[in-house]
Write a protein that holds these residues in place. Structure first.
Motif, PDB file in Angstrom:
ATOM      1  N   THR A 174      -6.519   4.060  -2.756  1.00  7.95           N
ATOM      2  CA  THR A 174      -5.410   4.456  -3.422  1.00  7.95           C
ATOM      3  C   THR A 174      -5.373   3.774  -5.093  1.00  7.95           C
ATOM      4  OG1 THR A 174      -4.126   4.236  -1.466  1.00  7.95           O
ATOM      5  CG2 THR A 174      -2.887   4.257  -3.642  1.00  7.95           C
ATOM      6  N   ARG A 175      -6.037   2.658  -5.237  1.00 10.48           N
ATOM      7  CA  ARG A 175      -6.069   2.222  -6.545  1.00 10.48           C
ATOM      8  C   ARG A 175      -7.163   3.041  -7.355  1.00 10.48           C
ATOM      9  NH1 ARG A 175      -7.848  -3.867  -7.940  1.00 10.48           N
ATOM     10  NH2 ARG A 175      -9.828  -3.144  -7.158  1.00 10.48           N
ATOM     11  N   ASP A 200     -14.419   0.994  -7.351  1.00  8.11           N
ATOM     12  CA  ASP A 200     -13.300   1.117  -6.149  1.00  8.11           C
ATOM     13  C   ASP A 200     -13.717   1.781  -5.002  1.00  8.11           C
ATOM     14  OD1 ASP A 200     -11.629  -0.926  -7.276  1.00  8.11           O
ATOM     15  OD2 ASP A 200     -10.032   0.633  -7.841  1.00  8.11           O
ATOM     16  N   HIS A 247       0.772  -2.321  -7.207  1.00  2.27           N
ATOM     17  CA  HIS A 247       1.053  -2.466  -5.896  1.00  2.27           C
ATOM     18  C   HIS A 247      -0.271  -2.303  -5.084  1.00  2.27           C
ATOM     19  CE1 HIS A 247       5.333  -2.125  -6.178  1.00  2.27           C
ATOM     20  NE2 HIS A 247       5.254  -0.823  -6.727  1.00  2.27           N
ATOM     21  N   ALA A 248      -1.192  -1.685  -5.633  1.00  7.74           N
ATOM     22  CA  ALA A 248      -2.570  -1.836  -4.802  1.00  7.74           C
ATOM     23  C   ALA A 248      -3.131  -3.123  -5.091  1.00  7.74           C
ATOM     24  CB  ALA A 248      -3.335  -0.832  -5.291  1.00  7.74           C
ATOM     25  N   ALA A 301      -6.201   0.339   0.207  1.00  9.98           N
ATOM     26  CA  ALA A 301      -5.709  -0.053  -0.934  1.00  9.98           C
ATOM     27  C   ALA A 301      -6.732   0.234  -2.153  1.00  9.98           C
ATOM     28  CB  ALA A 301      -5.294  -1.644  -0.928  1.00  9.98           C
ATOM     29  N   SER A 351       2.194   1.689  -3.381  1.00  8.20           N
ATOM     30  CA  SER A 351       1.146   2.320  -4.230  1.00  8.20           C
ATOM     31  C   SER A 351       1.010   3.882  -4.198  1.00  8.20           C
ATOM     32  CB  SER A 351      -0.066   1.454  -3.987  1.00  8.20           C
ATOM     33  OG  SER A 351      -0.931   1.738  -4.968  1.00  8.20           O
ATOM     34  N   ARG A 352       1.141   4.228  -2.948  1.00  9.87           N
ATOM     35  CA  ARG A 352       0.953   5.481  -2.801  1.00  9.87           C
ATOM     36  C   ARG A 352       2.049   6.446  -3.172  1.00  9.87           C
ATOM     37  NH1 ARG A 352      -3.108   7.460   0.921  1.00  9.87           N
ATOM     38  NH2 ARG A 352      -1.492   9.083   1.740  1.00  9.87           N
ATOM     39  N   LEU A 403       0.764  -1.053  -0.079  1.00  8.38           N
ATOM     40  CA  LEU A 403       0.043   0.087   0.056  1.00  8.38           C
ATOM     41  C   LEU A 403       1.155   1.259   0.005  1.00  8.38           C
ATOM     42  CD1 LEU A 403      -2.620   1.571   0.148  1.00  8.38           C
ATOM     43  CD2 LEU A 403      -2.862   1.079   2.577  1.00  8.38           C
TER      44      LEU A 403
END
Length: 217
Positions: free
Chosen positions: A135-136, A152, A118-119, A132, A103-104, A100
């Motif tokens: 962020t996605r 999402d 990554h998410a 997650a 991802s960020r 996570l």
């Protein structure tokens, strides 16, 4: 289907403004935590580094690397943040919170394909990881995949109906996909809860003008 549209600049900013990810395991570094809470970021870096020098447990080290990486991210020191996150990943590759963070970090750098990857890994390891999905959604918006981002955000809001920033983001997606009236309903609901929400106010003005223009066609 890939959706594109004039996504307003505030959209990514409000999703990125979500508070830092909570630690899942406690570690003994109160000075670092206190310094970070007081926004003494340089002091937090020093304290976390000192704690790392004495940490014996691998999981504690992993959490400290994540904590220090979070501070580096706030400072805009992306290389250092990535190094700390990567070390945390080598300690344990089966922890969703590390992916996570990656991802960020990727999202902040505009590397949205990496951010989504990554998410995805974080969600694979922890299917209930709402952060997650959040962020996605942000990176899918940046990529122009409005429908996927919408899905999402629905997951996020099912778990966190009081996440007003996510609701504003969902309203903007509704505008982009051609549903301005539904978007306005969403925004007005946010403003009932938080009348001073600047992003919602801005989007409301855009939507009112758009609906009026469509009505006059």
């Amino acid at each position: 289907m890939r959706q594109t549209g004039p996504v307003i600049p505030i959209l990514l900013a409000i999703l990125l403004s979500h508070p830092a990810v909570a630690q899942t395991v406690e570690y003994d570094c109160p000075r670092g935590d206190d310094a970070a809470a007081e926004e003494d970021l340089d002091g937090a870096i020093r304290s976390y580094s000192n704690c790392l020098a004495f940490a014996a447990d691998q999981e504690e080290k992993r959490q400290l690397f994540l904590a220090r990486g979070d501070v580096y991210l706030l400072l805009g020191q992306f290389i250092d943040a990535n190094l700390d996150y990567q070390v945390a990943l080598t300690i344990d590759r089966q922890k969703a919170d590390t992916y996570l963070r990656l991802s960020r970090l990727s999202a902040v750098q505009g590397k949205h394909r990496d951010a989504v990857d990554h998410a995805n890994q974080a969600i694979l390891l922890d299917p209930e990881n709402v952060d997650a999905f959040r962020t996605r959604a942000m990176s899918r918006i940046a990529q122009g995949f409005a429908w996927q981002a919408f899905d999402d955000l629905n997951v996020v809001l099912e778990s966190r109906p009081d996440d007003l920033q996510a609701r504003v983001a969902r309203a903007e997606i509704l505008r982009v996909i051609g549903e301005p009236r539904k978007a306005l309903e969403e925004v007005e609901a946010v403003l009932e809860i938080e009348p001073d929400n600047k992003e919602a106010q801005l989007l409301r003005d855009v939507l009112v003008e758009l609906i009026e223009r469509l009505s006059n066609q």
